[in-house]
Design an enzyme around this catalytic site. Structure first.
Site, PDB file in Angstrom:
ATOM      1  N   SER A 172      31.021  49.232  49.486  1.00  0.00           N
ATOM      2  CA  SER A 172      31.722  48.824  48.269  1.00  0.00           C
ATOM      3  C   SER A 172      30.870  49.023  47.027  1.00  0.00           C
ATOM      4  CB  SER A 172      32.187  47.366  48.406  1.00  0.00           C
ATOM      5  OG  SER A 172      31.472  46.536  47.531  1.00  0.00           O
ATOM      6  N   LYS A 173      31.582  49.216  45.899  1.00  0.00           N
ATOM      7  CA  LYS A 173      30.889  49.397  44.624  1.00  0.00           C
ATOM      8  C   LYS A 173      30.112  48.140  44.297  1.00  0.00           C
ATOM      9  CE  LYS A 173      34.641  52.159  42.819  1.00  0.00           C
ATOM     10  NZ  LYS A 173      35.721  52.329  41.905  1.00  0.00           N
ATOM     11  N   ARG A 174      30.709  47.020  44.668  1.00  0.00           N
ATOM     12  CA  ARG A 174      30.132  45.740  44.253  1.00  0.00           C
ATOM     13  C   ARG A 174      28.719  45.517  44.798  1.00  0.00           C
ATOM     14  NH1 ARG A 174      34.837  42.492  45.617  1.00  0.00           N
ATOM     15  NH2 ARG A 174      35.794  44.502  45.313  1.00  0.00           N
TER      16      ARG A 174
END
Ligand code: GLU
Length: 478
Positions: A246-248
């Site tokens: 994920s980008k997060r």
């Protein structure tokens, strides 16, 4: 006509999973002689990240995923941008209301929050679906804020996915989702369907996290009387810790990988292997080769994991394939930093290191012994297979110092002949002499070139000095 689109929301950088989606969309289009487009899904202004759209363009450009059409921002050639198409969604939603497939909802936040809290319901309770026409008209006329919701009837919905097969879900699991928000903007799910239809998308390719939303999409296509596109959901992609990429959590960001020195063509090649297997065991491909052999039917269902070591290997293979002058240009700053002695032939150093690096910067540590002899342990002279040990080395170094000192020419042929002479005189193998010399000159177990080449690079004076140090080390320790 095959038409695919990569439809990123500009909520951050592209990670390896996003790139894989873009790549598979691109390959499915190219393989079928079709069209690949880029569509920026930016209707959710709260999640918008400044600069993300530019970062997406840049990554697409660097990796060679060229899109074929689009009006761009302000009408120039460029991607489709949903915020530039604001006006095109509401009429479709109104049409659904007229046909009884959607309805106006005036419930405020307080009521909706209350719903979830008191009754433990997460789903909207269809309160506004029961409003009568006059009341709706009056509330709209008075300017009361509203949303438009999709009306999902009871029953079951089945859709087909090219990778996951037929999937059926009970409509009770779905909510009457919002299509148009109170600010008049479409929700991301609605804009996605309207755009896929109006851009004549034949194959919708996206991550498997969208599988659960797909029944809603299918119902929307049906409600609008439109043909349902082919769905291709890609297997889950995990990070090293087994979590979804994920980008997060900053997983495998493409700008980061590029900054670390991974080649765009290697990243693309590696992304292709995350969920797709070529028919034979070959694993190294250029984008053009992938365009020819990629088969969506070989996409796997099982999750795949991002493995940085595999990416490193793929990168090393692409490094080997670079034209030598390209590698030289890339390696030069690192080589110059690592080797400062004058008269060194950087092109020769580049040639020696090209096939031995996984990242271009690795070339530096392969040649760092040239400027300065590193500290090393006597054990380095020990090599079972080469039948070499400190005693053999002492003999080899002593003879080499004597014979090399007398040389008037200093080149590979002369040095090799001298090594043969030393070996014969001492009843040793050439390899035993060479191993000992190379160790004394480099202080390393592996070097990108052999002993005589190192002699040439170092020159006679420095060669003799290092051979002397080696001999002294052995003598002192014995
Ligand atoms: N905009 C979505 C995203 O960024 C993609 C949705 C789709 O491909 O249908 O994840």
């Amino acid at each position: 006509m095959i038409r695919t689109r990569y439809a990123p929301s500009p909520t951050g950088f592209m990670h390896i999973g996003n790139l894989r989606t873009a790549l598979y969309e691109y390959l499915i289009a190219k393989r079928g002689g079709g069209v690949f487009i880029l569509r920026i899904e930016d209707t959710d202004s709260e999640r918008f990240v400044e600069g993300a759209t530019d970062a997406i363009f840049e990554t697409m450009e660097l990796t060679g995923l060229k899109f074929d059409e689009g009006p761009g921002i302000g009408g120039d050639f460029g991607p489709y941008v949903q915020s530039e198409r604001k006006g095109s969604y509401l009429p479709h939603a109104k049409k659904l209301v007229e046909n009884g497939k959607a309805y106006y909802c005036f419930c405020d936040k307080e009521r909706l929050d209350g719903l979830a809290d008191e009754r433990g319901l997460k789903k909207y309770d269809r309160f506004c679906e029961k409003l009568n026409a006059e009341e709706i008209a009056a509330r709209l006329n008075s300017g009361e804020p509203y949303v438009i919701r999709q009306k999902i009837l009871d029953g079951k919905t089945t859709f087909h996915d090219e990778v996951f097969g037929d999937i059926t879900i009970d409509n009770r699991e779905m909510e009457d989702q919002i299509l148009i928000k109170s600010d008049g903007m479409p929700t991301y799910n609605f804009a996605n369907v309207i755009d896929d239809h109006s851009m004549k998308i034949s194959h919708v390719v996206r991550g498997s996290e969208y599988l659960t939303s797909t029944p809603k999409y299918k119902l929307l296509y049906e409600a609008l009387g439109w043909e349902v596109p082919v769905f291709v959901h890609l297997p889950l992609l995990q990070n090293a810790a087994g979590q979804k990429i994920s980008k997060r959590n900053g997983d495998a960001s493409i700008p980061q990988l590029l900054a670390e020195g991974f080649l765009p063509q290697a990243i693309i090649n590696y992304a292709a292997l995350l969920g797709w297997s070529p028919p034979d065991n070959r694993e190294i491909f250029s984008l053009t080769e992938l365009e020819q052999i990629f088969e969506p039917k070989n996409i796997s269902k099982s999750p795949s994991a991002f493995d940085i070591n595999k990416l490193r290997w793929v990168n090393g293979e692409h490094m080997k394939n670079l034209p030598s002058e390209v590698f030289y240009e890339m390696a030069l700053p690192y080589l110059k930093e690592a080797v400062k002695i004058t008269a060194v032939d950087y092109a020769a150093l580049a040639k020696m290191t090209q096939s031995r690096v996984t990242l271009v910067k690795d070339c530096a540590e392969l040649v760092d012994f040239i400027d300065e002899l590193p500290r090393y342990a006597i054990d380095l002279y020990m090599h079972k297979k080469m039948k070499t040990n400190p005693e053999v080395a002492a003999l080899a170094l002593e003879s080499a110092i004597k014979e090399f000192s007398a040389l008037t020419k200093w080149n590979h042929d002369v040095l090799s002949a001298t090594v043969t002479k030393i070996a014969e005189a001492n009843d040793l193998k050439n390899g035993q002499i060479l191993w000992s010399i190379r160790t004394a000159l480099s202080g390393k177990a592996t070097t990108p070139c052999g002993a005589t080449e190192i002699c040439e690079i170092l020159g006679k004076g420095e060669t003799l000095r290092r051979l002397g140090i080696g001999l002294q080390k052995i003598t002192i320790s014995s």
